[in-house]
Each structure stands twice: as structure tokens, then as C-alpha cells.
Design an enzyme around this catalytic site. Structure first.
Site, PDB file in Angstrom:
ATOM      1  N   ARG A 102       0.792  -1.244   0.000  1.00  0.00           N
ATOM      2  CA  ARG A 102       0.000   0.000   0.000  1.00  0.00           C
ATOM      3  C   ARG A 102       0.815   1.280   0.000  1.00  0.00           C
ATOM      4  NH1 ARG A 102      -3.905  -2.093   4.650  1.00  0.00           N
ATOM      5  NH2 ARG A 102      -5.126  -3.560   3.405  1.00  0.00           N
ATOM      6  N   CYS A 131      -9.716  -1.603   5.265  1.00  0.00           N
ATOM      7  CA  CYS A 131     -11.167  -1.425   5.238  1.00  0.00           C
ATOM      8  C   CYS A 131     -11.617  -0.142   5.949  1.00  0.00           C
ATOM      9  CB  CYS A 131     -11.862  -2.642   5.842  1.00  0.00           C
ATOM     10  SG  CYS A 131     -11.082  -3.248   7.341  1.00  0.00           S
ATOM     11  N   HIS A 246     -17.981  -1.968  10.219  1.00  0.00           N
ATOM     12  CA  HIS A 246     -17.111  -1.091  11.013  1.00  0.00           C
ATOM     13  C   HIS A 246     -17.792   0.275  11.147  1.00  0.00           C
ATOM     14  CE1 HIS A 246     -14.106  -4.079  10.833  1.00  0.00           C
ATOM     15  NE2 HIS A 246     -13.122  -3.438  10.232  1.00  0.00           N
TER      16      HIS A 246
HETATM   17  O1  3JN Z   1      -9.141  -5.861  11.807  1.00  0.00           O
HETATM   18  C1  3JN Z   1      -9.682  -5.153  10.963  1.00  0.00           C
HETATM   19  O2  3JN Z   1     -10.806  -4.708  11.118  1.00  0.00           O
HETATM   20  C2  3JN Z   1      -8.960  -4.834   9.725  1.00  0.00           C
HETATM   21  C3  3JN Z   1      -7.716  -5.617   9.627  1.00  0.00           C
HETATM   22  C4  3JN Z   1      -6.977  -5.630   8.541  1.00  0.00           C
HETATM   23  C5  3JN Z   1      -5.760  -6.404   8.464  1.00  0.00           C
HETATM   24  C6  3JN Z   1      -5.559  -7.451   9.350  1.00  0.00           C
HETATM   25  C7  3JN Z   1      -4.376  -8.178   9.306  1.00  0.00           C
HETATM   26  C8  3JN Z   1      -3.411  -7.880   8.389  1.00  0.00           C
HETATM   27  C9  3JN Z   1      -4.803  -6.108   7.493  1.00  0.00           C
HETATM   28  C10 3JN Z   1      -5.042  -5.010   6.518  1.00  0.00           C
HETATM   29  O3  3JN Z   1      -5.856  -5.140   5.618  1.00  0.00           O
HETATM   30  O4  3JN Z   1      -4.391  -3.977   6.651  1.00  0.00           O
HETATM   31  C11 3JN Z   1      -3.608  -6.848   7.481  1.00  0.00           C
HETATM   32  C12 3JN Z   1      -2.529  -6.533   6.515  1.00  0.00           C
HETATM   33  O5  3JN Z   1      -2.721  -6.715   5.323  1.00  0.00           O
HETATM   34  O6  3JN Z   1      -1.461  -6.149   7.002  1.00  0.00           O
END
Ligand code: 3JN
Length: 341
Positions: A102, A131, A246
Site C-alpha cells: 500500500r 477497510c 465497522h
Molecule cells: O481488523 C480489521 O478490522 C482490519 C484488519 C486488517 C488487516 C488485518 C491483518 C493484516 C490487514 C489489513 O488489511 O491492513 C492486514 C494486513 O494486510 O497487514
């Protein structure tokens, strides 16, 4: 969309986001020729159903991307780190839902309604935001364009599905155990603390500055997507005992004054945002209202009585859908419509 059809794979097909990706592809009648569900070695071999047909989930390996044109990835950052470059090398454009790429400067980080223009320059990997960031930006973009944003103070109320199937199951199991025996000792497994009848102010791991990774994702991704590093952003991200959806309480300091009526008008016109904001009738969005919906719901819009040019709002969205699967599919559709695929 064009009459052309594409070979599409979903990496993470056995996960919650992967499941919603397949659902959204089906619902939107995405132009698919060959479909390939993929997963890491942990869950490969399981069966999934897509468009009424049962598929065995194949284990990801570099060669499986041969002949694929679009890859929707949601199997974790480590899996993406290995396989996204392998797929891109084989002309399979990857839309990656993990944090791995990202913040890389030459990788576009895109919410199509907000910065779809960023898709034009890509090297075969596109990043989907976190998200919580995606839904936030849906509500901020029209305000940003009208009056600019100086500072954001965000508190999130994030559902357990953001942390995967196991976390949702853990919430229900703890709830059932406590209903049976309020004195039972809870041993947290996936969520950092007991989530049943509790809230947990930690999502992802802590960083040296005292923020969690989830919080810093919101800070950094917001600035990248709005292409404005001057915006000051602070966030506290909190897990709540909700399955899907969320919620975010957001305090916005704008650069110029804007009325609440104008904010409502701008948000109502913004694609896939819905204003649900009639306090006199007790109307405001809650997570259960957003499940399975494409729209980001915004309510409790009011002037911040504590500062000049301050706004308060409440933003609710289906994290699996808007924050992940739909966003990824919208990126693919936009790339097709603009001749980028
Ligand atoms: O916990 C949430 O509501 C969102 C979590 C996202 C997440 C969880 C574990 C690893 C991510 C993310 O999308 O950023 C990641 C990651 O890709 O690092």
C-alpha cells in the site's frame, strides 16, 4: 462494460473477504471466462461454490497465474509479498487487499470513487486500502474537495470479521460460554483480549510511537489516497463485539467553513454514500444496517461546538464488502472501462 471476458483468480478464496469477493463478482456479473479459486497451503483443497459450480481451491504457486488476467488477493500480506510479483510478471494484474504494497510510492492505492485516476500508472499491482480507510474516504472526499481538510481525529468501532473467520467464531464462542456461566475464565486466542461483552483498543500490533499498525495505516493511507501530506490525522482503532460492519466517529477540522446542510447535500450526491441522519426521527446508521450493502452510511453530522470549522460525523460500512471485496471489484471494473485491462 466490454464484451471481452477475463480469466480471474481469487487468492484467499476460503477466507471471509475472498468469499465476499466471489459473491460480488457473481452479483455484478463480472465478465469472467475462466475462474480459479486459490489459497495458501493452509486451506487449499477445500471446496468453494462460484456461479453454482463447485471448485476445489488450488494451492497458490507461481505457475498457477499463467494465463490469468486478473487476480484479487486477500490471503495475508506475506502471501501477497510472494505471489503478487509472480502473478504480475505473468501479466495477471493483481488487486491486493493486504497492507504489503500500500505505501510503496509506485503502487497505486485506490478507492475508485475517490482517486480512480491513480490507476492509469501501474506496474501490474494495485493496492486496496485497509477497510477502515476505504469507508472513511468515501465520506471525506466530497468535503475535502469543497473546503479542504486540516485535521482528522478518528475513533473506530471495528467488527470481529475484520480479523477473519476465527475471530468471529471466537466472539460467539466466548459469548455462549459467558451466557452459560458468567464466571467462566476466558482465554483469548485471536483477538488480543476477551471480546464478548467487552471492547478492545488494539487492532494489529503496537508500533514504537505507541500507535497500533491499524491506526498508522489509517493515517498514512488517508494522506496517500487524498494526495495530501499536509492533513494531520490521528486515530484510535477499537475492536467491538459486532460480527460485520465497522463504525467510525470522525472529527474533521476543515480549512474553510461548511454548513451541515451542505455536507449532507454533498454526501447525498456522492456515489455509494447514503446519508442516514434524521435525529428527530431517531435515524442514524448502526453496523447491522450496513451488512451486505454497497453503500457507506453516514449520520450524526453536526457542527463541532468546541472549535471553528469543526464537524462531527459517524460513518458505518460493511468492512468485508465496501472496505475490501467491492472496492477490489470496482477497481477491476474501472480498469476494464478505461482500457487498462
Ligand atoms: O481488523 C480489521 O478490522 C482490519 C484488519 C486488517 C488487516 C488485518 C491483518 C493484516 C490487514 C489489513 O488489511 O491492513 C492486514 C494486513 O494486510 O497487514
Amino acid at each position: 462494460m466490454s464484451a471481452k471476458k477475463y480469466n480471474v483468480c481469487v487468492l484467499g478464496a476460503t477466507g471471509m473477504v475472498g468469499g465476499v469477493m466471489m459473491k460480488v463478482l457473481e452479483e455484478r456479473d463480472f465478465p469472467i471466462d475462466k475462474f480459479l479459486p486459490l489459497a495458501s497451503s493452509r486451506t487449499a483443497g477445500q471446496k468453494v461454490t462460484f456461479k453454482g459450480k463447485e471448485y476445489e481451491v488450488i494451492e497458490a504457486a507461481p505457475d498457477v497465474f499463467e494465463g490469468m488476467r486478473i487476480g484479487l488477493f486477500s490471503a495475508g500480506a506475506k502471501v501477497s509479498a510472494v505471489f503478487a510479483p509472480e502473478a504480475a510478471k505473468r501479466k495477471c494484474v493483481v488487486i491486493d487487499n493486504t497492507s504489503h504494497f500500500r505505501m510503496e510510492p509506485d503502487i497505486p492505492l485506490v478507492v475508485p470513487e475517490v482517486n480512480g485516476h491513480a490507476l492509469k500508472k501501474n506496474n501490474g499491482i494495485i493496492a486496496n486500502p485497509n477497510c477502515s480507510t476505504a469507508q472513511l474516504l468515501m465520506a471525506l472526499k466530497p468535503i475535502y474537495d469543497e473546503v479542504g481538510i486540516e485535521r482528522l481525529v478518528i475513533s473506530t468501532y471495528q467488527s470481529t470479521s475484520g480479523w477473519g473467520k476465527e475471530a468471529v467464531a471466537e466472539m460467539y464462542e466466548q459469548t455462549a460460554a459467558l451466557l452459560k456461566d458468567p464466571g467462566v475464565k476466558i482465554e483469548p486466542k485471536y483477538i488480543f483480549k476477551q471480546i464478548a461483552f467487552n471492547v478492545v483498543p488494539q487492532i494489529d500490533s503496537f508500533m514504537d510511537n505507541g500507535y497500533t499498525k491499524e491506526e498508522m495505516k489509517m493515517v498514512n493511507e488517508t494522506r496517500k489516497i487524498l494526495e495530501d501530506d499536509s492533513i494531520r490525522v490521528t486515530a484510535t482503532t477499537v475492536r467491538v463485539p459486532v460480527a460485520i460492519g465497522h463504525s467510525e466517529s470522525v472529527n474533521i477540522k476543515t480549512r474553510k467553513k461548511i454548513s451541515v446542510a451542505r455536507v449532507r447535500e454533498l454526501l447525498s450526491k456522492f456515489p455509494t454514500v447514503k446519508v442516514v441522519d434524521d435525529p428527530a426521527k431517531g435515524q442514524y446508521p448502526t453496523p447491522i444496517d450496513c451488512v451486505g450493502r454497497d453503500e457507506t452510511l453516514v449520520g450524526r453530522i453536526r457542527e463541532d461546538i468546541s472549535q471553528e470549522n469543526g464537524l462531527e460525523m459517524w460513518i458505518v460500512s460493511d468492512n468485508l464488502r465496501r472496505g475490501a471485496a467491492l472496492n477490489a471489484v470496482l477497481i477491476a471494473e474501472k480498469m476494464i472501462n478505461e482500457g487498462l485491462l
